[in-house]
Design an enzyme around this catalytic site. Structure first.
Site, PDB file in Angstrom:
ATOM      1  N   ASP A 174       7.351  -7.666  12.647  1.00 41.73           N
ATOM      2  CA  ASP A 174       7.648  -9.038  12.593  1.00 41.73           C
ATOM      3  C   ASP A 174       6.778  -9.765  13.715  1.00 41.73           C
ATOM      4  O   ASP A 174       7.133  -9.555  15.016  1.00 41.73           O
ATOM      5  CB  ASP A 174       8.896  -9.560  12.505  1.00 41.73           C
ATOM      6  CG  ASP A 174       9.313 -11.017  12.557  1.00 41.73           C
ATOM      7  OD1 ASP A 174       8.270 -11.791  12.694  1.00 41.73           O
ATOM      8  OD2 ASP A 174      10.320 -11.325  12.803  1.00 41.73           O
ATOM      9  N   SER A 203       0.759  -1.227  -0.003  1.00 45.71           N
ATOM     10  CA  SER A 203       0.041  -0.042  -0.069  1.00 45.71           C
ATOM     11  C   SER A 203       0.795   1.205   0.093  1.00 45.71           C
ATOM     12  O   SER A 203       2.008   1.180   0.405  1.00 45.71           O
ATOM     13  CB  SER A 203      -1.011   0.237   1.193  1.00 45.71           C
ATOM     14  OG  SER A 203      -1.636  -1.144   1.457  1.00 45.71           O
ATOM     15  N   ASP A 232       6.939 -16.398  14.689  1.00 39.94           N
ATOM     16  CA  ASP A 232       8.380 -16.966  14.722  1.00 39.94           C
ATOM     17  C   ASP A 232       8.150 -18.512  14.583  1.00 39.94           C
ATOM     18  O   ASP A 232       6.752 -18.954  14.833  1.00 39.94           O
ATOM     19  CB  ASP A 232       8.682 -16.797  15.914  1.00 39.94           C
ATOM     20  CG  ASP A 232       9.573 -15.640  16.138  1.00 39.94           C
ATOM     21  OD1 ASP A 232       9.921 -15.005  15.428  1.00 39.94           O
ATOM     22  OD2 ASP A 232       9.723 -15.097  17.317  1.00 39.94           O
TER      23      ASP A 232
END
Length: 954
Positions: free
Chosen positions: A395, A319, A398
């Protein structure tokens, strides 16, 4: 040809078509577009069981429903009903994809449906939706909204089951299933909406598959090109953590300099201000990478999961957004622009909506885009604020390697964690398959991490046999309130209230930009971002050793989440001095500047857009704000910016290489690295090479217009020339990438994605010394050399060969006359229906495959990594079509009197191909036009197309 309810809704609604008790012809007051209606609507209306009061709906001449209700409940209920009337086939297929109920529908008709169900059930969108719903208190606005929305959709679905509503063309398969097994068309549930919302979060934040791929490629690269090999640094080059352009949304993390860089809150809520981020001295030795068989065992599952997530976009989902302070604008009011990049089906993933309760004294007056299947407005504006969003890329996933011990005597298998054996849980899912036996799958779950990635062979889960496995921990596996956040934005009255609403936003991190009537401009990347243990942060990109969250971590407890990053350190800004804020999925604060995102005051992510979009947006905003007087038209032009970033950077080098080839042709032996290639080429080919280079040399704008008639007449000659140059450059690049990097990719068994390989190409041409494969003796990277040949190929040899191949390919496809090589002849977009047909192409697709004007799709400007997203890709992009791009191009000016907004959708409001609002928005979108939206009562009445009243009852 049968009449359809979709067309009826545009001013032709009748009792017989609606088929609802208590209706009367007086429900609708058809008017001509552009006229006003001064009489009050009649009391009689369409009866909806559960409605709390009357709801008036005015549909404007763009098909947008303006829903005037007394309560949030009623607004959401009517929104559900109307969305279902416009989009039911799309909604039904989407919820079945997300909740794992396709095989219940399709069975043997589509064997891949079961694979999609396995992926959806494994990830567990329905499971987490159930948990989110169960945690919503009675009376909570989110619960009110999802309950009412589901009730409204279900009313329409009952009409479909009762035969009172006929499904349109393009839904033939659903119609056949409806006739044969109506019982599987179950009511819509609140959990369906919540599952779709979590699915969107998943597509924008879950990257376990990529982390396993990175780990696999690190292991394969080390084995294929060991230490001492000239290509020993190839993993660092192919999968660099650096970005191609070092342009950031702000200079560093907020609050680090003022409070000492405190990292996070511990799980008990304490602030570990005294804890250092890094332990003094060298890090402990990292454990070896997982074995290849463990890593590759996950591929089968990630393949089917990737096909599922692909419904919302390909590798180019992303975007743009930016906001400009009123101090820099012509009107003195702040401006907002937002164009999210997701998949581009027909109809679009979003649906215009306007919800208003102010006539009854309520606080809701919001307009914008609703995600198909979800209540409220996801992106939009109200009387006081406007907001947009781009993926921030934090992030939040994991992957762990688990060591498993087999249970004895019927006991559960266990994993080793913190020196103890922890029992693996079993999650059972039963998938109904039409006309076949149910399929029962048993999934393993590690309590402190998450599900173990199952082994999938030929689309089916097979029992685990190894004592090693991979588990995935994702913040989206825990309940959170993203829909609550958006509903809060719908009601917010200023930046402060918007910020409070975003406290509910925890999964699928977004860069939210907000403007308000007071003139404030604000940016937040609100999300739950885990803080990893120190042992998980030891990766050294220079040596390729250590651990990082970008790759698989040990599951023994040494590399866990130890807390959540405090909001004050998440990238954000309020009224910065420069007068604007811009984001484009880029590195927001410069964590990749040194190629190592794991050594900063805080770790937030490792993977970002290459940075070309943010670089161009920032360049233009600097120019615009320096000049002052910025207008909405300036914002729309920037959204449609079609400059080629790679062309601007690399085309001059192509021209230089072709010039060296011309010198070698004129004087053999001048450039020995080109001698063999030039000697073997025909005079015709070398003449064409020179002509192509001349066009690239004249391409000084680096714009990428279509160069063809898109229905508005012949384009100017200058656009045609730029178009031909864009075609030559992009076809040459398409040839160059496999010539340069295909041999190494073949040796590794996989190639990097388009963004990664484009960065390698840029560095190899412009700054080869920064590559780990740079050879000082050659003075260049060894990547140009072809592993399969005895010779040592040079950069210019590869470029010239690519240009010769490009000229030949274009000659074969478009003819010998270079004047006919317009970019728009091959660079196209087609909005494909996501609802399967019994046979043949879908009439819902835009343009249809038999469209006489645009049989190859709509010609489009733009190319890879440009602002106006139109990415064909860097590998197998022939014939340069693309599938992800702007799902809106909204610009909002927040004046003292409220918002003025301009927008366009890639398609239309209605699924029905016979509706005038099936393709009307696409005509604006494909021309990069964005007409003004109708928000005020006066504007809505001036553009009223039809009117409908809903009343309690039914």
């Amino acid at each position: 040809m049968r009449r359809r309810a979709h067309a009826a809704f545009l001013g032709l609604i009748t009792l017989t078509l609606l088929g609802v008790p208590g209706c009367a012809d007086e429900n609708v007051n058809p008017v001509e577009p552009g006229t006003t209606t001064t009489t009050d609507p009649p009391r009689d209306g369409v009866a909806l069981a559960g409605l709390e009061g009357d709801v008036e709906v005015v549909v404007d001449d763009r098909g947008v429903p303006h829903i005037y209700a007394t309560t949030l409940h009623d607004a959401a209920m009517v929104q559900g009903y109307l969305m279902a009337r416009d989009r039911f086939p799309q909604m039904e297929m989407l919820r079945r994809n997300v909740t794992g109920r396709l095989a219940e529908f399709l069975g043997a008709l589509a064997p891949e449906a079961l694979q999609a169900d396995i992926a959806a059930r494994t990830i567990g969108f329905k499971r987490i939706a159930d948990r989110i719903y169960d945690e919503l208190p009675a009376g909570d606005p989110t619960r009110v909204a999802v309950d009412a929305f589901a009730a409204g959709v279900s009313v329409y679905m009952q009409e479909v089951r009762d035969g009172k509503q006929a499904l349109p063309d393009g839904a033939d398969l659903l119609t056949a299933l409806l006739l044969s097994k109506p019982q599987v068309f179950t009511d819509w549930t609140p959990q369906d909406s919540l599952a779709i919302g979590r699915f969107l979060s998943h597509t924008l934040s879950y990257d376990a598959d990529y982390k396993v791929h990175l780990t696999t490629m690190a292991a394969v690269a080390a084995a294929t090109f060991p230490a001492g090999d000239p290509r020993a640094g190839i993993f660092r080059d192919f999968y660099s953590f650096a970005t191609a352009r070092n342009v950031y949304s702000r200079d560093g993390f907020p609050n680090v300099d003022t409070d000492g860089g405190t990292r996070a809150l511990l799980p008990d809520g304490r602030d570990p201000a005294s804890a250092p981020q890094k332990r003094p001295g060298p890090p402990p030795p990292a454990p070896p990478l997982p074995a290849l068989d463990v890593l590759t065992s996950a591929k089968g599952f990630f393949d089917i999961a990737g096909r599922l997530s692909g419904r919302f976009g390909d590798e180019f989902r992303g975007s743009n957004n930016w906001v400009v302070s009123g101090d820099k604008t012509a009107s003195g009011a702040p401006l907002l622009a937002n164009d999210p990049h997701l998949s581009l089906p027909s109809p679009p993933l979003f649906w215009y909506a306007h919800l208003n309760t102010t006539r009854a004294g309520g606080d809701l007056n919001v307009q914008g885009l609703a995600l198909v299947g979800v209540p409220g407005v996801l992106l939009g504006y109200n009387d006081h604020i406007a907001w947009g969003a781009t993926t921030a890329g934090h992030d939040v996933t994991d992957v762990y390697e688990e060591t498993i011990t087999e249970g004895q005597g019927g006991a559960a298998d266990t994993v080793l964690f913190d020196g103890k054996q922890v029992a693996i849980e079993v999650v059972t899912e039963t998938i109904q398959v039409a006309d076949q036996d149910d399929v029962v799958i048993e999934l393993e779950r590690v309590p402190h991490h998450g599900l173990i990635v199952p082994t999938v062979v030929d689309g089916k889960i097979v029992p685990r046999t190894s004592t090693k496995a991979l588990s995935v921990r994702w913040t989206g596996d825990d309940p959170s309130g993203e829909i609550s956040a958006f509903l809060g934005l719908d009601f917010a009255k200023d930046v402060a209230e918007a910020q409070a609403a975003l406290e509910h936003f925890e999964v699928g991190a977004q860069s939210f930009v907000v403007i308000d009537r007071a003139g404030d401009i604000f940016w937040s990347t609100q999300s739950r971002v885990p803080v990893r243990a120190e042992a998980a942060m030891t990766w050294d990109p220079e040596t390729g050793t250590g651990l990082s969250p970008a790759m698989v971590l040990p599951g023994d407890g040494s590399a866990e989440w130890i807390g959540t990053l405090d909001d004050r350190y998440l990238p954000h800004d309020l009224n910065p001095e420069r007068g604007y804020i811009a984001t484009a999925n880029n590195d927001l604060v410069g964590v990749t500047a040194d190629g190592n995102p794991f050594n900063d005051p805080h770790y937030i992510s490792y993977g970002y857009d290459p940075g070309h979009r943010i670089a161009r947006i920032t360049e233009r905003l600097e120019e615009l704000t320096a000049a002052g007087g910025v207008t909405p038209e300036d914002m729309r032009r920037l959204q449609g910016d079609q400059q080629s970033p790679l062309g601007r950077l690399l085309a001059p080098s192509f021209v230089e290489a072709a010039a060296r080839a011309a010198e070698e042709r004129a004087t053999p032996g001048t450039h020995s690295d080109l001698a063999t290639l030039v000697t073997a080429a025909s005079a015709e080919d070398l003449d064409a090479l020179a002509a192509a280079a001349a066009r690239l040399s004249a391409w000084t704008s680096y714009d990428t217009p279509t160069g063809v008639d898109i229905g508005d007449g012949a384009p100017p000659a200058s656009e045609v020339e730029d178009s031909i140059a864009a075609m030559i450059f992009n076809m040459s690049t398409l040839q160059l990438v496999p010539l340069a990097f295909g041999d190494e990719s073949t040796a590794l068994g996989a190639h990097p994605g388009s963004a990664a390989i484009a960065s390698v190409l840029q560095w190899a041409i412009l700054t080869p010394q920064q590559l780990a494969t740079f050879d000082p003796d050659l003075g260049d990277t060894v990547l140009w050399d072809d592993l399969a040949t005895p010779d040592t190929e040079s950069r210019d040899e590869r470029i010239v060969r690519a240009m010769l191949q490009a000229v030949a390919a274009l000659r074969d496809r478009l003819g010998a006359d270079m004047a006919g090589w317009q970019w728009g002849r091959l660079h196209t977009i087609r909005f494909a229906s996501q609802v399967p047909m019994l046979a043949g192409g879908s009439p819902v697709t835009l343009p249809t495959e038999d469209d006489p004007e645009f049989p190859g799709g709509f010609p489009r400007p733009g190319d890879n990594f440009g602002v106006d997203a139109a990415n064909p890709g860097m590998w197998d992009s022939d014939p340069f079509d693309y599938g992800s791009g702007a799902v809106q191009r909204v610009v909002v000016e927040m004046t003292p009197d409220g918002p003025r907004a301009w927008n366009a959708l890639p398609g239309g409001q209605h699924f029905d191909p016979e509706s005038p609002h099936h393709a009307d928005e696409a005509e604006h979108w494909r021309r990069n036009e964005a007409p003004e939206m109708y928000f005020t009562d006066e504007a809505v009445q001036a553009h009223e197309e039809s009117r409908l009243v809903f009343i309690p009852g039914g």
